[in-house]
Structures are given as structure tokens and as C-alpha cells.
Write an enzyme that holds these catalytic residues in place. Structure first.
Site, PDB file in Angstrom:
ATOM      1  N   PRO A   1       0.774  -1.215  -0.071  1.00 13.24           N
ATOM      2  CA  PRO A   1       0.037   0.080  -0.178  1.00 13.24           C
ATOM      3  C   PRO A   1       0.818   1.306   0.140  1.00 13.24           C
ATOM      4  CG  PRO A   1      -0.126  -0.957   2.140  1.00 13.24           C
ATOM      5  CD  PRO A   1       0.963  -1.874   1.233  1.00 13.24           C
TER       6      PRO A   1
ATOM      7  N   ALA B   1      -0.125   5.108   0.153  1.00 10.17           N
ATOM      8  CA  ALA B   1      -0.928   6.058   0.126  1.00 10.17           C
ATOM      9  C   ALA B   1      -1.028   7.121  -1.084  1.00 10.17           C
ATOM     10  CB  ALA B   1      -1.096   6.640   1.482  1.00 10.17           C
TER      11      ALA B   1
ATOM     12  N   GLN C   1      -6.776  -2.383   3.769  1.00  4.45           N
ATOM     13  CA  GLN C   1      -5.935  -2.263   4.982  1.00  4.45           C
ATOM     14  C   GLN C   1      -6.475  -1.008   5.965  1.00  4.45           C
ATOM     15  OE1 GLN C   1      -2.360   0.564   5.273  1.00  4.45           O
ATOM     16  NE2 GLN C   1      -1.059  -1.442   5.907  1.00  4.45           N
TER      17      GLN C   1
ATOM     18  N   CYS D   1       2.703   2.968  10.276  1.00  7.23           N
ATOM     19  CA  CYS D   1       2.543   4.087   9.718  1.00  7.23           C
ATOM     20  C   CYS D   1       3.410   5.239  10.200  1.00  7.23           C
ATOM     21  CB  CYS D   1       1.050   4.762   9.216  1.00  7.23           C
ATOM     22  SG  CYS D   1       1.168   6.297   8.495  1.00  7.23           S
TER      23      CYS D   1
ATOM     24  N   LYS E   1       0.695  -5.053   9.382  1.00  8.31           N
ATOM     25  CA  LYS E   1       2.001  -4.915   8.772  1.00  8.31           C
ATOM     26  C   LYS E   1       2.614  -4.022   9.677  1.00  8.31           C
ATOM     27  CE  LYS E   1       3.474  -2.553   4.245  1.00  8.31           C
ATOM     28  NZ  LYS E   1       3.680  -0.999   4.962  1.00  8.31           N
TER      29      LYS E   1
ATOM     30  N   ASN F   1       9.778  -6.568   3.553  1.00  4.25           N
ATOM     31  CA  ASN F   1       9.494  -5.550   3.071  1.00  4.25           C
ATOM     32  C   ASN F   1      10.570  -4.407   3.237  1.00  4.25           C
ATOM     33  OD1 ASN F   1       7.697  -2.480   3.593  1.00  4.25           O
ATOM     34  ND2 ASN F   1       7.801  -3.041   1.569  1.00  4.25           N
TER      35      ASN F   1
ATOM     36  N   ASP G   1      12.772  -1.447   0.598  1.00  4.31           N
ATOM     37  CA  ASP G   1      14.014  -1.282  -0.364  1.00  4.31           C
ATOM     38  C   ASP G   1      14.399  -2.363  -1.458  1.00  4.31           C
ATOM     39  OD1 ASP G   1      14.287   0.955   1.264  1.00  4.31           O
ATOM     40  OD2 ASP G   1      16.458   0.036   2.095  1.00  4.31           O
TER      41      ASP G   1
ATOM     42  N   GLY H   1       6.897  -1.855  -2.806  1.00  7.83           N
ATOM     43  CA  GLY H   1       6.218  -0.587  -2.870  1.00  7.83           C
ATOM     44  C   GLY H   1       6.730   0.355  -3.854  1.00  7.83           C
ATOM     45  N   ARG H   2       7.780   1.193  -3.383  1.00  8.47           N
ATOM     46  CA  ARG H   2       8.037   2.461  -4.069  1.00  8.47           C
ATOM     47  C   ARG H   2       8.657   2.063  -5.636  1.00  8.47           C
ATOM     48  NH1 ARG H   2      11.749   5.026   0.345  1.00  8.47           N
ATOM     49  NH2 ARG H   2      11.833   2.494   0.693  1.00  8.47           N
TER      50      ARG H   2
HETATM   51  C1  LIG Z   1       4.154   7.783   0.100  1.00 14.41           C
HETATM   52  C2  LIG Z   1       4.231   6.647   0.903  1.00 14.41           C
HETATM   53  C3  LIG Z   1       2.809   5.944   1.287  1.00 14.41           C
HETATM   54  C4  LIG Z   1       2.825   5.136   1.935  1.00 14.41           C
HETATM   55  N1  LIG Z   1       1.526   4.385   2.345  1.00 14.41           N
HETATM   56  C5  LIG Z   1       1.321   3.360   3.259  1.00 14.41           C
HETATM   57  C6  LIG Z   1      -0.096   2.908   3.824  1.00 14.41           C
HETATM   58  O1  LIG Z   1      -1.097   3.435   3.325  1.00 14.41           O
HETATM   59  N2  LIG Z   1       0.155   1.736   4.480  1.00 14.41           N
HETATM   60  C7  LIG Z   1       1.347   1.108   4.854  1.00 14.41           C
HETATM   61  O2  LIG Z   1       1.087  -0.072   5.373  1.00 14.41           O
HETATM   62  N3  LIG Z   1       2.279   1.652   4.207  1.00 14.41           N
HETATM   63  C8  LIG Z   1       2.451   2.742   3.658  1.00 14.41           C
HETATM   64  N4  LIG Z   1       3.784   3.147   3.252  1.00 14.41           N
HETATM   65  C9  LIG Z   1       4.856   2.025   3.323  1.00 14.41           C
HETATM   66  C10 LIG Z   1       5.127   1.144   2.125  1.00 14.41           C
HETATM   67  O3  LIG Z   1       4.114   0.464   2.192  1.00 14.41           O
HETATM   68  C11 LIG Z   1       6.485   0.256   2.350  1.00 14.41           C
HETATM   69  O4  LIG Z   1       6.239  -0.360   3.839  1.00 14.41           O
HETATM   70  C12 LIG Z   1       7.669   1.255   2.182  1.00 14.41           C
HETATM   71  O5  LIG Z   1       7.686   1.941   1.299  1.00 14.41           O
HETATM   72  C13 LIG Z   1       8.894   0.172   2.250  1.00 14.41           C
HETATM   73  O6  LIG Z   1       8.529  -0.324   1.046  1.00 14.41           O
HETATM   74  P1  LIG Z   1       9.445  -0.157  -0.163  1.00 14.41           P
HETATM   75  O7  LIG Z   1      10.828   0.306   0.055  1.00 14.41           O
HETATM   76  O8  LIG Z   1       9.326  -1.254  -1.161  1.00 14.41           O
HETATM   77  O9  LIG Z   1       8.712   1.279  -0.887  1.00 14.41           O
HETATM   78  C14 LIG Z   1       3.922   3.950   2.341  1.00 14.41           C
HETATM   79  C15 LIG Z   1       5.355   4.539   1.967  1.00 14.41           C
HETATM   80  C16 LIG Z   1       5.195   5.685   1.219  1.00 14.41           C
HETATM   81  C17 LIG Z   1       6.514   6.086   0.546  1.00 14.41           C
END
Ligand SMILES: Cc1cc2nc3c(=O)[nH]c(=O)nc-3n(C[C@H](O)[C@H](O)[C@H](O)COP(=O)(O)O)c2cc1C
Length: 347
Positions: free
Chosen positions: A18, A20, A73, A103, A143, A205, A207, A229-230
Site C-alpha cells: 500500500p 497512500a 488495510q 505508518c 503490517k 519489505n 528497499d 512498494g516504491r
Molecule cells: C508515500 C508513501 C505512502 C505509504 N502509504 C502506506 C500505507 O498506506 N500503508 C502502509 O502500510 N504502508 C504505507 N507505506 C509504506 C510502504 O507500504 C512500504 O512499507 C515502504 O515504502 C517500504 O517498502 P518499499 O521500499 O518497497 O517502498 C507508504 C510509503 C510511502 C513512501
């Protein structure tokens, strides 16, 4: 390699995180169309909003049959509201319901939600037990981050207790709340959670940007699945690549520039389908920079997309970009064509 969350067998062990404001149904469909996604997830949902069925909440939970399986979620700390919202999500067809315990954003933690739940594990356990008890058949997951800060790493113990409370899987982002998104995700922290639980799957999860990163996370921590995610924002085909790499050891050829443009088109028209044209235009003025990261050289695409005011503008910018890329692909070494390409000429 496949992953089971409670009664739900996923096709792959790769989950779309997720994010947001980014991973809504319009984008999830793009990622799913590339392949490799085992489970998608909504953005975090406010229980009060979904129970009042506010316009914003209904936009956040918007989905369709192709957007399946889907996790919804929830965040917050009010047990009664979370229970009601969990039942609401179950009735709306959520395949998995997740409670956000990671969060770090003030707006969420000041109201004791998100990663603030890590600070009082006993209370969090009671909350989770109650939510679990109201669900009829939908698996409940959580999470987490590693802890609030380095002096309070609670994730391993909490994950173990969550398992005892009936949680079907935990996702662990290998950072503390204090780290927000700085530094690097700690694989040893994820490994400690894997070691702490008895039999539920742990999803790692943080990076993961390449198929090799995912494999390294699995090999180093023993996690059963990986959430990304990103990196998906610029590389929606990363799940396809990663699943191929994990199962065959090979990564498919990168999508062509035309295929990448088609993904942008799909995304754009999905936003029109689920929201409206104005939002699609506004969204793409921003979203283009994510896609552009995998479309270098991309100045023309980025600069032009930021000025679009109509669907026709959107199509014209993509058409011009593709025409320019066709010239660029010829890679002229010298002369007038070289100058044209270097000036990022537009037809
Ligand atoms: C802009 C932004 C919004 C996010 N929104 C949520 C969210 O709504 N719920 C959640 O559990 N994690 C949220 N995350 C965290 C991501 O789900 C993830 O745990 C985090 O970015 C690390 O994973 P990644 O390196 O693959 O991005 C958000 C992260 C970012 C950068």
C-alpha cells in the site's frame, strides 16, 4: 515459492505494497496486467470514513473483479470502530484485512494509530483479538515496522503474539518508526521476525528494487514472501521480472518503449474510468516523473506531460515522445541528426 495467507492461496509470493496516494485501483490494475502480483492492497483506510462511506473512502476502496485478490488495510486504535470497519471490509469482498502498525506519519500516530500500536503491545494484542473475533472467514494480517526506535525493537515478540492471537501473516518493513524512510531496511530485523513466529508466513519489505534484491531478502531472512512498494511506481513490471527470476533464474527482456507508453495509457484511462478526466490529467502531470525514470532520455516526455490539459494533449505528448524516441534509437553518431537528438527535438 507460493504463499498461503489463512485460507487464501496466492499465485505468487510477491505483494504490492500500500502506498497512500499511489497504489489505487487504477495503478494496481497496471501492475497486475504485467504479471507476478500475488496480492494487491488498498491504501490505509480510516474506519470512521469507511463506516460513513464518505466519497474519499469509497474512492480508496474502489476495486473491480480484475483487481483480485485484494487486501484492505485499516488503521486506527479504536477497537470498536476497527471491528465494525473490518466487518464492513469483509462484506465488501476483501480477501485479506490488514491492520496498519507501521505508518510513521504524525496525523496517524498522534491518534495512536499506525506504528504507535507498536508502543503498547498488550493493548494492540487485545485490539487484534477483538477484530479477529468479528471476522467470519477473512484472514487478518498486520503490517509492522521493527519498533518505534532502536531502544524499543518489539517486532519479533509482537509478531509471535500476533500469531497466537490468530493473525494469518505479518509483513515486516525493516525500519523503525524513527527512521521513517531514511537509511536502509534491516534484513537482520526481518530475519528476527521470521525466527520468532511458529508457522505463519512472514513477508519482508523495504528497499526491494530489483529481482535480485527480492531473492537476497528471501535468502538472507527466510521470509516467505516479499512486498514491494516504491520501486513498482517506476517499474510496474518488476513483479513479473521478480517472479520469473525466483522461479526460473532468468529475467524477461525489458518492455519496449511502446509497451511502457501503453502502460501509461492504461493507467491514464483507468483513472478516467474510476475517477474522472480532470483527475487523470492532474495525476499524470505528477505520475509521469515515475514512469520517466525507466524511459531515459525523457525530458520531452516529462516537460510536455506537465502541461497537458486534455486527453488529446496526453495522446499527442505520447505520440511525439515515441516519434522522437524512434529517431533517438537510431543513435546517430554525428552531423545534423546527432544535434537534433541532443537538443531533444520534437517532431
Ligand atoms: C508515500 C508513501 C505512502 C505509504 N502509504 C502506506 C500505507 O498506506 N500503508 C502502509 O502500510 N504502508 C504505507 N507505506 C509504506 C510502504 O507500504 C512500504 O512499507 C515502504 O515504502 C517500504 O517498502 P518499499 O521500499 O518497497 O517502498 C507508504 C510509503 C510511502 C513512501
Amino acid at each position: 515459492m507460493t504463499l498461503r495467507i489463512g485460507n487464501l492461496q496466492l499465485a505468487t509470493n510477491l505483494l504490492l505494497a500500500p502506498i497512500a496516494g499511489y497504489c489505487d485501483v487504477s495503478f494496481r490494475l497496471v501492475v497486475r496486467s504485467c504479471g507476478g502480483v500475488g496480492l494487491g492492497c488498498t491504501d490505509l483506510l480510516c474506519p470512521e470514513g469507511v463506516l460513513r462511506e464518505t466519497k474519499r473512502s469509497l474512492e480508496l476502496v474502489a476495486t473491480c473483479p480484475e483487481d483480485s485478490p485484494l487486501c484492505m488495510q485499516l488503521y486506527g486504535s479504536d477497537t470498536d470502530r476497527l471491528c465494525e470497519a473490518a466487518r464492513w471490509a469483509e462484506d465488501r469482498g476483501a480477501h485479506v484485512i490488514d491492520i496498519n502498525m507501521g505508518c510513521p506519519v504524525d496525523k496517524v500516530t498522534k491518534r495512536d494509530g499506525g506504528s504507535k500500536l507498536l508502543c503498547d503491545p498488550d493493548r494492540t494484542l487485545r485490539l487484534v483479538e477483538k477484530v479477529r473475533a468479528v471476522l467470519r472467514h477473512t484472514p487478518l494480517t498486520a503490517k509492522l515496522r521493527l519498533g518505534w526506535d532502536d531502544t524499543s525493537i518489539v517486532a519479533p515478540q509482537l509478531a509471535r503474539r500476533l500469531e497466537e492471537a490468530g493473525v494469518a501473516a505479518v509483513t515486516i518493513h525493516g525500519r523503525t518508526t524513527a527512521m521513517k524512510f531514511t537509511g536502509t531496511a534491516r534484513l537482520e530485523g526481518i530475519a528476527a521476525v521470521v525466527a520468532a513466529v511458529r508457522s505463519i508466513p512472514v513477508i519482508g519489505n523495504g528497499d526491494v528494487r530489483t529481482p535480485q534484491d527480492a531473492q537476497h531478502m528471501i535468502a538472507t531472512t527466510g521470509c516467505a514472501g516479499v512486498m514491494i512498494g516504491r520501486a513498482a511506481l517506476s517499474t510496474p513490471w518488476l513483479f513479473r521480472d521478480t517472479w520469473s527470476y525466483l522461479t526460473t533464474g532468468t529475467v524477461p527482456p525489458e518492455p519496449t518503449i511502446e509497451q511502457k507508453c501503453q502502460l501509461m495509457r492504461d493507467h491514464f484511462y483507468n483513472i478516467i474510468r474510476f475517477r474522472n478526466e480532470l483527475i487523470a490529467l492532474m495525476e499524470f502531470r505528477k505520475r509521469v516523473s515515475w514512469y520517466a525514470r525507466k524511459m531515459t532520455p525523457c525530458r520531452i516526455l516529462r516537460d510536455q506531460m506537465r502541461t497537458i490539459n486534455s486527453v488529446a494533449d496526453f495522446e499527442r505528448v505520447i505520440g511525439e515522445f515515441l516519434a522522437w524516441r524512434a529517431v533517438w534509437d537510431l543513435k546517430p553518431k554525428r552531423g545534423v541528426m546527432r544535434e537534433i537528438v541532443e537538443s531533444e527535438w520534437r517532431p
